[in-house]
Design a protein around this motif. Sequence first.
Motif, mmCIF file in Angstrom:
data_model
loop_
_atom_site.group_PDB
_atom_site.id
_atom_site.type_symbol
_atom_site.label_atom_id
_atom_site.label_comp_id
_atom_site.label_asym_id
_atom_site.label_seq_id
_atom_site.Cartn_x
_atom_site.Cartn_y
_atom_site.Cartn_z
ATOM 1 N N UNK A 40 5.878 12.451 -28.554
ATOM 2 C CA UNK A 40 6.782 10.872 -27.898
ATOM 3 C C UNK A 40 5.584 9.549 -28.108
ATOM 4 N N UNK A 41 4.508 9.184 -27.804
ATOM 5 C CA UNK A 41 3.630 8.151 -27.934
ATOM 6 C C UNK A 41 4.003 8.406 -29.452
ATOM 7 N N UNK A 42 3.424 8.679 -30.091
ATOM 8 C CA UNK A 42 3.490 8.351 -32.033
ATOM 9 C C UNK A 42 5.194 8.099 -32.020
ATOM 10 N N UNK A 74 13.531 5.284 -33.203
ATOM 11 C CA UNK A 74 13.956 5.232 -31.352
ATOM 12 C C UNK A 74 15.378 6.381 -31.378
ATOM 13 N N UNK A 75 15.812 6.869 -32.663
ATOM 14 C CA UNK A 75 16.732 7.660 -32.219
ATOM 15 C C UNK A 75 16.060 9.576 -31.827
ATOM 16 N N UNK A 76 14.155 9.492 -32.645
ATOM 17 C CA UNK A 76 14.850 10.565 -32.535
ATOM 18 C C UNK A 76 13.927 10.575 -30.921
ATOM 19 N N UNK A 77 12.984 9.739 -30.795
ATOM 20 C CA UNK A 77 11.724 9.065 -29.196
ATOM 21 C C UNK A 77 13.409 9.448 -28.237
ATOM 22 N N UNK A 128 2.400 6.503 -22.066
ATOM 23 C CA UNK A 128 2.064 5.656 -23.035
ATOM 24 C C UNK A 128 3.080 5.436 -23.951
ATOM 25 N N UNK A 129 3.702 6.176 -25.042
ATOM 26 C CA UNK A 129 4.573 6.337 -26.063
ATOM 27 C C UNK A 129 6.330 5.415 -25.106
ATOM 28 N N UNK A 130 6.402 6.093 -23.265
ATOM 29 C CA UNK A 130 7.406 4.835 -23.280
ATOM 30 C C UNK A 130 7.250 2.983 -22.962
ATOM 31 N N UNK A 131 5.888 3.195 -22.907
ATOM 32 C CA UNK A 131 5.634 2.015 -23.075
ATOM 33 C C UNK A 131 5.130 0.707 -23.756
ATOM 34 N N UNK A 132 5.067 2.087 -25.347
ATOM 35 C CA UNK A 132 5.034 0.690 -26.384
ATOM 36 C C UNK A 132 6.745 0.713 -26.678
#
Length: 86
Positions: free
Chosen positions: A34-36, A54-57, A78-82
């Motif tokens: 998720x971060x990546x 974005x789709x995979x996220x 961290x991934x959500x923030x990014x």
Amino acid sequence: MPSIQKRHASTIFLSADRRWLDEQGSEDSHGRAIWALGTAAGRSSHSGSQTASAQLFAQALPAVTKFTSPRAWAFSLIGIHEYLRR
């Protein structure tokens, strides 16, 4: 018995013919993914990469609600923030 590679300290196993042997990955590995993905969606200058990430996220994010690992939560945050940099 197939040749098995063990990566890092997690329990993710890959057979010699490149098939995953675990039924499910760890919460930490999911959080790092998720971060990546959030980083790729939020920072990539290539629109195709942004869209795919974005789709995979979006597909990976719902699993976070079931996490019990604080480290996996942190990776996910961290991934959500990014991702929200978009």
